[in-house]
Every structure is written in structure tokens, then in C-alpha cells.
Design an enzyme around this catalytic site. Structure first.
Site: not given
Ligand SMILES: [Zn+2]
Ligand SMILES: *[C@@H]1O[C@H](CO)[C@@H](O)[C@H](O)[C@H]1NC(C)=O
Ligand SMILES: *[C@@H]1O[C@H](CO)[C@@H](O)[C@H](O)[C@H]1NC(C)=O
Ligand SMILES: *[C@@H]1O[C@H](CO)[C@@H](O)[C@H](O)[C@H]1NC(C)=O
Length: 515
Positions: A114, A206, A209, A211, A213, A295, A361, A386, A443
Site C-alpha cells: 500500500h 485495526w 492501524f 489511525t 494512515f 475504501h 482476509e 491475501h 502489505d
Molecule cells: Zn493489503
């Protein structure tokens, strides 16, 4: 029966002989059957069909000697990095001689990454936050947000964020700058000493995770940083012996110091220019492609717009834009089925838009979430991100194997995001044993504290592959990354030649280690 009598003794002798003969006969046929099964499984494994050259055999012997020693030691001590959380295993892994070899190995391409997770966060702290005009504010939830601007922009609405603070001034007033900088680094990664305690469940990990970004977005989307970030990111992968990258990118607006913003086309042009500059200074580097992503939690109407944008961008930048994907936590977002109306647009219009869907995933078997795997197939996904739940879907599994649709396995990501704790139990182990098409990727290595592909390759080779995974496995994984990339056939052929040259040099070196 009396043993004293000669005829009785003879009878016994006959009996013993008969038992012995049938034992040896049975043992022989047992050995044969066993041998057959071993050979059969060896041929079925990922890479099992590869025939190694003489020097590769020597290199393999050396590699496997080191691997066996490490595994035996681990079985004795019960300290085995792939069975531990990566945050606790990383320093052990980096002492491994097998890891050293994997670092030097030409790994081909990284196909599941990403945009803002590819470069060590150290660089953001040490380089980016030290640039002039860097401001930060703190949201009511305590999350950091950054913005480069000159002069200092007006304060955000108080319910969104605090006043903007110039970082340069703030650093002059903190008691200990080293400590302050480590607190920034902590805000930019998931790394912690006690992951099991800090992240009690998937929702918590998550949340942090996503936050991260949000926090780093204001740093990376500043135009001068954006360019440097791409360049440095490529450098980090290049140094890890990876020659080509496919990035899932959201293409959010990039901004200048005066607040002016750039569109998606600008970002794509920049990706292209930076990659070209990189190729000029790093001659064997192949390049990058972008998988435009949105998203999955958004409404169908918005996803329709993104799909249309993806078609437009792909026609404007045919060599840069590989296709489209939906990202974000599958358990919490909409399913592919939910978005089917948007995702059918290209087929309806007769326009080609390759898909690279994240699918499966999840640990929730049989729900609308893991049915994403079915829909990824129905929507003709080129690869599956995944595919963690694939082993639970025999029909999808058979179909993806037959159609050569690989899964992109990201072991450390799956572990850190709490789908599996011991990587020996990763479902890709069964798929690797049957030679299912797959590639290994990382990833968001920067967010997990990993670099390039090597840490994930180590997990795949030692943990997921088990004792039977050898040089063939590694070679097949590297070759798969070229074969399953979005490059044209001619580009793949050229890439394969470059890779082979580097592979031969790597093998020569490794075989030397044997002596
Ligand atoms: Zn990914
Ligand atoms: C950050 O790195 C760039 C090169 O990528 C360099 O030109 C610049 O001087 C560095 N800035 C700081 C503050 O370290
Ligand atoms: C700042 O903190 C670091 C890490 O905690 C420590 O090693 C260092 O000695 C401190 N420096 C000063 C000037 O207190
Ligand atoms: C998937 O491929 C099949 C067979 O080529 C085709 O009929 C179908 O329209 C495709 N679906 C999508 C969504 O592209």
C-alpha cells in the site's frame, strides 16, 4: 508341542523363516509405498516441479543444512521466530543465517503493497518532521495530525483538532528530543513490546492501524515529501533485492506549502517520473505500477465514481495504472457483492479494468465477508489479495488454481492483524503443499516494523513452508512474482532475464558458502 523333538524344531524354524520373509516383504512394500507418497508430495509442493542445476543443488544443500540446524535448535529450545509474534521475533530472525541468505536472494517483485506503508517510519521522523514549516495538532481523541504550511494556517475547528503547533518550536521546548522522537515513531507504527496485551482483539489493532494512515497522511501528501517518499521507498525495496513494485494507491490529493492541491493525474505523473528517475540511477530496476484503490466502507454511489475514475485513469496512463481494488478491513466494510453494481460497470460497457481484490482476509467462515472470495472469482480478479480464507472454499480454490489466479500471501500482516498467531498454522501452508499459485508480499512493512520482503519471505520459508520447503520453493516464489505481475509478456520476459542473471550470481555465491 515339545521343542525337544527335531521335527518340532524344524517346524519352528519354518515358522520363523516364514514370519521373517513376510516381514521383509511387507517392510519392503511399506518402504516402497512410503517412498512413493514422499515423492508424490514432493512433486506436488510449490516449486516441486523445478529441476535444479548442479550449482543450485550445491547451494540448496548449504541452505538446507543451515535451515535444518536452525529448526533442530528451535525444536529443542522451543524458541522459533515464525511461531512468535513478529514484534518479539524480529531481533531473533535478524540473527539467523537463513535470513541473511533470504536478504541477498533476488526476490523478483512485491505485488501487494500500500502506497504509504512501504518506507521505514524512521525516515518520516528523522527526515520529514525535521523539515521547515511542519505543523501538528492533536484531535480530541489524542491522535496526531500534520500539515506543512507557511504562514501557519488558521486553527481547525476545536471539535476536530487543537491549534496548529510549529514542530520546530515545539522541539525547542520538549525536555528530551530523543524521547519525543521515539514517541513520534511509536505513533507511526504498530510496534510494541507487548502486542498481545496492547491489542486485545482485531478491532483494536485495526483501529490503531487506520489511525496511523490518518496521522502520516499529512506528512506524506506534502508534494516535496511525496516525491522523496516514493524514491526512498523504492530504494528500500531495491536494497532488499526487489526490482519491481505494484502499489495499491488511494491517490488522495497532494498539497503544496501554500495549500494548493493536486489531482490524481498529478500523483500518477509523479509516480511515473520518480520511477523513471529511479530507473536511471538504478539500472536493473524494472519500475512500478499503481492499482488504484478506494475504501470498501464507502457507499455504492461513491464506488461507482471511483470505478469510472479507474477506467479513465487507466486509459490516460495505460502503462502505470494496472487496475482497481477495494481496501480497508473486510470484516467492517462492505462486501464485493454489496458493490456489485459498481464493479460490473466495466464489463457492461465492454471496457477492460483488471481487478486485484483483497478477499478472504477474515477468520469468519461462511459469512458474507469470506464470500468475497467467490465474488472476486466471479468478477474475474487477476489476483487475490491475501485469500486467507481460501483453504475453506474448495470450489474457489480449485477454480483459482485452474485459472492461475494467485493469492498474495502477507504472513506478517496476517499475524499482526490477528488472523493467526503461530505462522506454522497459516492456511497457506496447505496451499503451498499442493502448489497453489501464490506470491509472498509484505502489505505495509513500515507499519509492522519490517523492511522490503525479507522478513515475510523468512516467515514463509521457515514457518509456512516447514522443513520440506527448500531452494525450489524460494525460486518458484520469486518466479511467480514476475509471472503474476501486471507487466506485459515482453516486459515479463525482460524482467525474467534480469532476474536470472542476478539469481545465477546469488547461487554462485551461496554454493561457494558450501566449501
Ligand atoms: Zn493489503
Ligand atoms: C531529507 O532527505 C533529503 C533527501 O531525500 C535531503 O535532501 C534532505 O536534506 C533531508 N532533510 C533533512 C531535514 O534531513
Ligand atoms: C533522553 O532520553 C534518552 C532515552 O530515554 C536517554 O538515553 C537520554 O540520556 C536522555 N537525554 C537527556 C539529555 O536527558
Ligand atoms: C468475467 O469473465 C467472463 C468470461 O470471460 C465474462 O463472461 C464476464 O463478463 C466477466 N465478468 C466481469 C465482471 O468482468
Amino acid at each position: 508341542m515339545s521343542l525337544g523333538c527335531p521335527s518340532g524344531r524344524r517346524a519352528l524354524l519354518h515358522l520363523l523363516l516364514a514370519v521373517a520373509v513376510s516381514f521383509f516383504g511387507l517392510a519392503l512394500s511399506m518402504d516402497k509405498t512410503r517412498e512413493q507418497l514422499v515423492t508424490e508430495e514432493k512433486m506436488m509442493r510449490l516449486g516441486g516441479q523445478l529441476v535444479l542445476q548442479k550449482q543450485e543443488e550445491t547451494a540448496n544443500e548449504h541452505l538446507m543444512m543451515l535451515k535444518k540446524a536452525e529448526m533442530l535448535q528451535a525444536m529443542k529450545s522451543e524458541v522459533f521466530p515464525p511461531s512468535m509474534h513478529f514484534f518479539q521475533a524480529k531481533h531473533l530472525m535478524e540473527k539467523s543465517r537463513v535470513f541473511d541468505i533470504i536478504k541477498k536472494m533476488p526476490k523478483g517483485a512485491a505485488l501487494h503493497l500500500h502506497d504509504f506503508g512501504i518506507l521505514s517510519m524512521d525516515w518520516l521522523v528523522k527526515n520529514v518532521t525535521y523539515r521547515p514549516h511542519c505543523h501538528f495538532c492533536i484531535t480530541p481523541k489524542g491522535t496526531l495530525q500534520f500539515r506543512f504550511a507557511h504562514p501557519t494556517p488558521p486553527s481547525p475547528e476545536p471539535e476536530k483538532c487543537s491549534k496548529w503547533i510549529l514542530l520546530e518550536n515545539h522541539r525547542k521546548h520538549v525536555r528530551n528530543v530523543t524521547e519525543f522522537d521515539s514517541s513520534l515513531l511509536e505513533a507511526f507504527t504498530l510496534t510494541t513490546e507487548n502486542p498481545e496485551v496492547v491489542y486485545a482483539n482485531q478491532a483494536m489493532v485495526w483501529s490503531k492501524f487506520e489511525t496511523i494512515f490518518f496521522t502520516i497522511s499529512g506528512l506524506v501528501r506534502y508534494a516535496p515529501v511525496f516525491r522523496d517518499y516514493i524514491f526512498q521507498g523504492l530504494e528500500e525495496f531495491y536494497n532488499d533485492n526487489v526490482l519491481y513494485l505494484e502499489l495499491r494507491a488511494m491517490l488522495y490529493p497532494v498539497y503544496e506549502l501554500n495549500g494548493e492541491t493536486h489531482d490524481r493525474e498529478w500523483s500518477l505523473r509523479t509516480y511515473k517520473e520518480v520511477a523513471q528517475t529511479f530507473v536511471r540511477t538504478h539500472p536493473e530496476f524494472i519500475g512500478i505500477k499503481i492499482i488504484y484503490s478506494d475504501h470498501r466502507s464507502k457507499d455504492v454511489s461513491l464506488i461507482k465514481e471511483s470505478v469510472q475514475a479507474a477506467m479513465r485513469l487507466r486509459s490516460q496512463f495505460p502503462t502505470m495504472v494496472a487496475g482497481f481494488d477495494l481496501v480497508g478491513r473486510e470484516d467492517a466494510g462492505h462486501s464485493l457483492w454489496h458493490h456489485r453494481e459498481a464493479l460490473m460497470i466495466p464489463a457492461t460497457l465492454g471496457v477492460k479494468l483488471p481487478y486485484f481484490f483483497h478477499a478472504g482476509e477474515t477468520d469468519w467462515q461462511g459469512t458474507s465477508i469470506d464470500k468475497n472470495l467467490l465474488d472476486a472469482m466471479v468478477l474475474n480478479s487477476t489476483r487475490i489479495g491475501h485469500g486467507f480464507a481460501l483453504s475453506k472454499h474448495p470450489a474457489v480454490r480449485a477454480s483459482s488454481q485452474e485459472k492461475h489466479i494467485p493469492i498474495e500471501v502477507c504472513p506478517i500482516s496476517n499475524q499482526v492483524l490477528k488472523l493467526v498467531s503461530d505462522l506454522r498454522d497459516h492456511p497457506a501452508a496447505a496451499l503451498m503443499a499442493t502448489g497453489h499459485p501464490m506470491v509472498i508480499s509484505s502489505d505495509d512493512p513500515a507499519i509492522f516494523g519490517a523492511k522490503g520482503l525479507s522478513h515475510d519471505f523468512y516467515e514463509a520459508f521457515m514457518g509456512i513452508g516447514g522443513m520440506m520447503a527448500d531452494l525450489r520453493t524460494l525460486k518458484q516464489l520469486a518466479m511467480n512474482s514476475i509471472k503474476y505481475s501486471a507487466l506485459s509478456d515482453a516486459e515479463k520476459e525482460a524482467f525474467m532475464k534480469t532476474w536470472e542473471k542476478r539469481w545465477d550470481a546469488f547461487i554462485a555465491n551461496l554454493a561457494q558458502g558450501q566449501k
